[in-house]
Write a protein that holds these residues in place. Structure first.
Motif, mmCIF file in Angstrom:
data_model
loop_
_atom_site.group_PDB
_atom_site.id
_atom_site.type_symbol
_atom_site.label_atom_id
_atom_site.label_comp_id
_atom_site.label_asym_id
_atom_site.label_seq_id
_atom_site.Cartn_x
_atom_site.Cartn_y
_atom_site.Cartn_z
ATOM 1 N N LEU A 426 0.853 -1.186 0.000
ATOM 2 C CA LEU A 426 0.000 0.000 0.000
ATOM 3 C C LEU A 426 0.893 1.242 0.000
ATOM 4 C CD1 LEU A 426 -2.830 1.372 0.363
ATOM 5 C CD2 LEU A 426 -2.428 1.184 2.857
ATOM 6 N N PHE A 427 0.685 2.122 -0.985
ATOM 7 C CA PHE A 427 1.501 3.339 -1.083
ATOM 8 C C PHE A 427 0.608 4.571 -0.897
ATOM 9 C CE2 PHE A 427 3.737 0.127 -3.559
ATOM 10 C CZ PHE A 427 5.030 0.234 -3.046
ATOM 11 N N LEU A 428 0.991 5.434 0.048
ATOM 12 C CA LEU A 428 0.280 6.683 0.316
ATOM 13 C C LEU A 428 1.277 7.832 0.285
ATOM 14 C CD1 LEU A 428 -1.810 5.563 3.450
ATOM 15 C CD2 LEU A 428 -2.597 5.591 1.089
ATOM 16 N N ARG A 429 0.769 9.010 -0.051
ATOM 17 C CA ARG A 429 1.602 10.209 0.090
ATOM 18 C C ARG A 429 0.711 11.408 0.405
ATOM 19 N NH1 ARG A 429 3.830 11.050 -6.144
ATOM 20 N NH2 ARG A 429 1.948 12.033 -7.025
ATOM 21 N N ASN A 430 1.298 12.348 1.153
ATOM 22 C CA ASN A 430 0.569 13.544 1.581
ATOM 23 C C ASN A 430 1.389 14.792 1.274
ATOM 24 O OD1 ASN A 430 -1.280 11.778 2.742
ATOM 25 N ND2 ASN A 430 -0.455 12.051 4.816
ATOM 26 N N THR A 431 0.704 15.854 0.931
ATOM 27 C CA THR A 431 1.291 17.192 0.884
ATOM 28 C C THR A 431 0.428 18.069 1.777
ATOM 29 O OG1 THR A 431 2.041 16.860 -1.389
ATOM 30 C CG2 THR A 431 1.956 19.130 -0.577
ATOM 31 N N THR A 432 1.060 18.731 2.756
ATOM 32 C CA THR A 432 0.284 19.490 3.733
ATOM 33 C C THR A 432 0.861 20.888 3.926
ATOM 34 O OG1 THR A 432 0.012 17.367 4.884
ATOM 35 C CG2 THR A 432 -0.831 19.323 5.990
ATOM 36 N N PRO A 433 0.568 21.820 3.038
ATOM 37 C CA PRO A 433 0.973 23.203 3.287
ATOM 38 C C PRO A 433 0.068 23.830 4.342
ATOM 39 C CG PRO A 433 -0.245 23.069 1.239
ATOM 40 C CD PRO A 433 -0.114 21.658 1.743
ATOM 41 N N SER A 434 0.663 24.572 5.260
ATOM 42 C CA SER A 434 -0.138 25.256 6.273
ATOM 43 C C SER A 434 0.485 26.605 6.590
ATOM 44 C CB SER A 434 -0.245 24.415 7.550
ATOM 45 O OG SER A 434 1.022 24.241 8.146
ATOM 46 N N THR A 435 -0.353 27.582 6.884
ATOM 47 C CA THR A 435 0.109 28.915 7.249
ATOM 48 C C THR A 435 -0.677 29.402 8.462
ATOM 49 O OG1 THR A 435 -1.463 30.017 5.773
ATOM 50 C CG2 THR A 435 0.718 29.522 4.883
ATOM 51 N N ILE A 436 -0.005 30.200 9.288
ATOM 52 C CA ILE A 436 -0.647 30.853 10.427
ATOM 53 C C ILE A 436 -0.250 32.323 10.391
ATOM 54 C CG2 ILE A 436 -0.853 30.944 12.934
ATOM 55 C CD1 ILE A 436 -0.099 28.009 13.011
ATOM 56 N N SER A 437 -1.225 33.206 10.340
ATOM 57 C CA SER A 437 -0.981 34.646 10.322
ATOM 58 C C SER A 437 -1.546 35.254 11.603
ATOM 59 C CB SER A 437 -1.636 35.301 9.104
ATOM 60 O OG SER A 437 -1.120 34.753 7.903
ATOM 61 N N ILE A 438 -0.737 36.081 12.272
ATOM 62 C CA ILE A 438 -1.105 36.631 13.571
ATOM 63 C C ILE A 438 -0.887 38.141 13.565
ATOM 64 C CG2 ILE A 438 -0.629 36.594 16.048
ATOM 65 C CD1 ILE A 438 0.553 33.752 15.600
ATOM 66 N N TYR A 439 -1.905 38.877 13.983
ATOM 67 C CA TYR A 439 -1.804 40.328 14.149
ATOM 68 C C TYR A 439 -2.214 40.662 15.588
ATOM 69 C CZ TYR A 439 -2.052 40.314 9.014
ATOM 70 O OH TYR A 439 -1.837 40.073 7.671
#
Length: 814
Positions: A426-439
């Motif tokens: 079984l072959f799986l792959r993930n791409t997980t871009p994430s951003t957090i912006s704080i003011y």
């Protein structure tokens, strides 16, 4: 609700502006010019000068001298006056009395004399103790500690009084999770994983001290049920051009290196400072998990062994400047960030059998996870000293952005006991871009109503947005296609508007401070793929009370109370599923609610050395880790749930001591009992508690030119929610040598000398029966060299920004 909090903020801002305006507009008519010199007739810059009425020595006005030693008191009424001058390391000095008549007066020149530091030819020197107890906090003075050299901030934090860090990098204080971590009085707004990555890439040589505040006042953000840990970074305190270079290497199973450079340049009213750190760390962990899964008449036994090797490459920077626009006002900015790459190489084998230790089949799951962190934080600040009575106004504006990209490949291979292939991989792959912006924006105002009565007030506005986009794929027919069962996107918006007021009164032997903080929160969690939205809006009030009583010269007593909140960390709200393998994974819970804690403390101090604290706290809607077992898929997964209540009883005993002139030490003991209660958790009523304790003893030996330190740690067995945690212990040791007029320092340290520190956790609750052992690479030998260079004259301003709470809820990998 929102209109109420807006009115509160508006009123406090009007009060602050009104006081400041009143202090600067009600001015009489003449100007007094003067100059302050030292014994060599050189200018004394940034000394404090105070204008006194000659007839009764009452204070009229105060200011600071500039870099030429000059000062000005403007708009002064006619009369007879005296000028008083004070500065660290100098005797107070006074001018002769003089008359103010007309528009411009030149005050007599004042010369100051240094305080003698020699007693009969013997020079007295002192250093701060490693552990220092203050009225409202315990301070761990890291700067001169042997054990700090070559360690990361996370590894040093683990040695702070009452602090423990578990296998998932969750930080606990006196047995309680929910700790708020601040850096230079600023909230980090990071989740536990992201915070761990940030602290792991922060060189210990850049840390000045760690403050443990178990019951904060209303001035601080209300988040953190078990208190606040404030990490103070060094800021060069010297004028001219100066700095320090630190470089070190470490090795046991894997090689590590770290280098940091700090520079400071001060000229006139401008001070520029900066720090750059670089490091390469490879960490190796071994995780063993044993599980029993019962599904109807069938029982399966899973034995899993995982080897995790994680190389991390990081670069951190912090640059800024302060500019004195006048003797009473300072503008500043700070820009900081980190650039981190890490690679997780994991190899996992899971044996599956119908009898204990039997193997009916097994599977191998190699995985490679590449992660990058690109973070930046910008702070603009202004501090106005309105008068010498202590009236001040400070303003902070902050912007932070955290970007994390994760690329993961998983391959699961299935085998029969004889090693033959049982079914296709079984072959799986993930791409997980994430951003957090704080003011964030905050203003703090201090106004002494009298010599013994002080008012503090302030406002803070914060806005946080997180965006996590999980793009999951599965291989079918040799081609990767979208895995609709796992692909998802989660966007979370949160706004918190806060205002506080503190009123402090000091009597002869008693001091009292009462405060109230209001926080209005609105949040929206949007699981975009499933079109699932969770919206919340609530207004909370957080009172605090501190009473300190001096009973006699050797006995002091303190009582304090505060109410606090823990909003869920962003990753715990994120419902994504993250796999170790197909039988072991974790996911967030978008329906998590905030938890609330009422804390009480009684503190006693004997002779300024022995400190004893008794505490009790009660948390409602307590959020804890819970393990669920999917009996159909034979899988165990971890998530977070709100329990009904958690009660915590604790005692802390801390005492520094001196045996001889060359031998000193510190003992810190925390005892606590945690009780968890929840109806129908996993189909059962939970009522679980156990007394536990943690002890730490540090010995310091001073021999001319050398400093030796040995620290022993012990943590007893304890319970947490549905988990049983076994005891662990470790010993750290180090030696340092200073030479070349104390400008150079060489340190050698070994952490966990006997390689005994490991995590052992088990649970047998409802249908979940699991035990795990995790052994991290904790025994490491380090050698670190530091070189200090440049001038050493005048201290510069220390400043902390206002965005630390929000950053503390972001997870940072690592």
């Amino acid at each position: 609700m929102k209109s109420q909090i807006t009115k509160i903020l508006y009123i406090i801002l009007l009060l602050a502006c009104g006081y400041a305006a009143n202090a600067q507009t009600l001015k009489p008519a003449a100007a007094i010019n003067g100059q302050l010199l030292n014994e060599q007739s050189k200018p004394m810059d940034y000394a404090t000068v105070t204008l006194l009425r000659a007839k009764d020595s009452s204070v009229v006005k105060g200011t600071l001298t500039n870099d030429a030693g000059k000062y000005v008191f403007d708009r002064i009424s006619e009369g007879k006056y005296i000028v008083k001058a004070t500065n660290v390391g100098y005797k107070p000095a006074f001018s002769p009395a003089f008359d103010v008549i007309g528009n411009a007066i030149n005050a007599p020149v004042i010369k100051m004399q240094q305080v003698s530091r020699d007693l009969q030819g013997v020079t007295i020197t002192s250093t701060k103790p490693l552990i220092e107890r203050k009225m409202d906090r315990t301070v761990m003075n890291v700067e001169n500690s042997v054990l700090a050299a070559g360690n990361s901030a996370l590894e040093i934090l683990e040695r702070a009084p009452g602090v423990t860090i578990d296998k998932d990098d969750n930080i606990s204080l006196k047995g309680k999770q929910g700790v708020t971590v601040m850096i230079n009085d600023k909230l980090t707004y990071l989740s536990s994983t992201q915070l761990a990555a940030l602290l792991r890439s922060t060189d210990g040589s850049t840390i000045q001290s760690i403050e443990v505040i178990t019951n904060p006042s209303a001035k601080y953000d209300a988040s953190g049920n078990s208190g606040i840990i404030n990490i103070k970074l060094k800021k060069n305190k010297q004028s001219g051009t100066n700095g320090s270079l630190t470089t070190g290497i470490a090795y046991w199973k894997n090689f590590r290196d770290n280098t940091s450079l700090t520079l400071n340049h001060k000229t006139g009213n401008l001070n520029i400072f900066g720090t750059l750190t670089h490091g390469d760390i490879t960490r190796q962990n071994v995780l063993d998990i044993s599980r029993t899964v019962v599904s109807g008449p069938t029982t399966r036994y899973f034995t899993q062994n995982t080897l995790m090797k994680k190389p991390v490459h990081y670069n951190n920077y912090r640059v800024g400047a302060d500019y004195n626009t006048s003797a009473t006002n300072t503008l500043g900015f700070v820009v900081s960030g980190d650039y981190t790459n890490e690679l997780n190489n994991n190899t996992s084998r899971t044996n599956i059998g119908s009898v204990p230790m039997g193997i009916d089949s097994f599977q191998n799951t190699p995985s490679n996870i590449k992660q990058t962190y690109r973070n930046i934080a910008i702070n603009l600040n202004d501090k106005l000293v309105i008068d010498t009575n202590g009236q001040e106004l400070s303003i902070d504006l902050d912007y932070s952005k955290f970007r994390n990209n994760s690329f993961a490949d998983y391959a699961t291979e299935f085998y029969l006991p004889n090693g033959s292939v049982a079914k296709p991989s079984l072959f799986l792959r993930n791409t997980t871009p994430s951003t957090i912006s704080i003011y964030t924006a905050k203003a703090d105002y201090t106004y002494p109503l009298s010599k013994s009565l002080k008012l503090e007030s302030g406002v803070k506005l914060s806005s946080v947005k997180t965006d996590n986009d999980l793009r999951a794929e599965i291989q079918q027919g040799g081609v990767f296609v979208n895995d609709v069962s796992r692909t998802n996107r989660f966007v979370y918006d949160e706004k918190v508007n806060a205002a506080y007021v503190n009123l402090g009164k000091t009597y002869k032997k008693t001091s009292i401070q009462a405060g109230l903080r209001a926080e209005n929160t609105t949040s929206t969690g949007n699981l975009i793929t499933n079109n699932q939205v969770v919206h919340r809006s609530y207004l909370d009030f957080f009172p605090s009370l501190f009473i300190n009583q001096t009973l006699s010269a050797k006995h002091e007593l303190g009582i304090n109370y505060s109410r606090r909140i823990d909003r869920p960390s962003y990753d715990n709200l994120n419902p994504f599923t993250y796999y170790l393998d197909q039988y072991t994974y974790e996911k967030g819970n978008p329906f998590l609610k905030p938890q609330y804690t009422n804390s009480f403390e009684l503190a006693y101090t004997y002779n300024k050395t022995l400190n004893v604290t008794l505490g009790y706290s009660r948390t409602t809607d307590a959020s804890v880790d819970v393990l669920y077992t999917d009996t159909v898929r034979k899988a165990t997964f971890q998530t977070n749930e709100n329990l009904a209540t958690r009660n915590n009883y604790n005692i802390n005993i801390n005492s520094p001591y001196t045996i001889t002139k060359w031998w000193s030490g510190n003992v810190n003991v925390d005892g606590f009992y945690q009780q968890f209660k929840s109806p129908m958790l996993l189909g059962q009523n939970l009522n679980n508690g156990q007394f536990a304790f943690q002890g730490r003893a540090t010995q310091t030996f001073m021999i001319p030119g050398y400093k030796f330190e040995v620290t022993a740690n012990y943590q007893s067995a304890q319970s947490y929610s549905i988990f049983k945690i076994k005891s662990q212990y470790a010993i750290d040791a180090g030696v340092s040598h200073s030479f070349y007029q104390k400008r150079m320092n060489l340190k050698l340290a070994v952490s966990d000398v006997f390689d005994t520190r490991k995590s052992r956790v088990s649970t047998n609750y409802s249908v979940t029966n699991l035990s795990l052992v995790q052994k991290n690479e904790t025994r490491i030998a380090r050698i670190t060299f530091t070189y200090n260079f440049g001038n050493s004259k005048i201290k510069t301003r220390k400043h902390q920004t206002g965005a630390e709470d929000e950053k503390g809820r972001v997870k940072s990998g690592g």
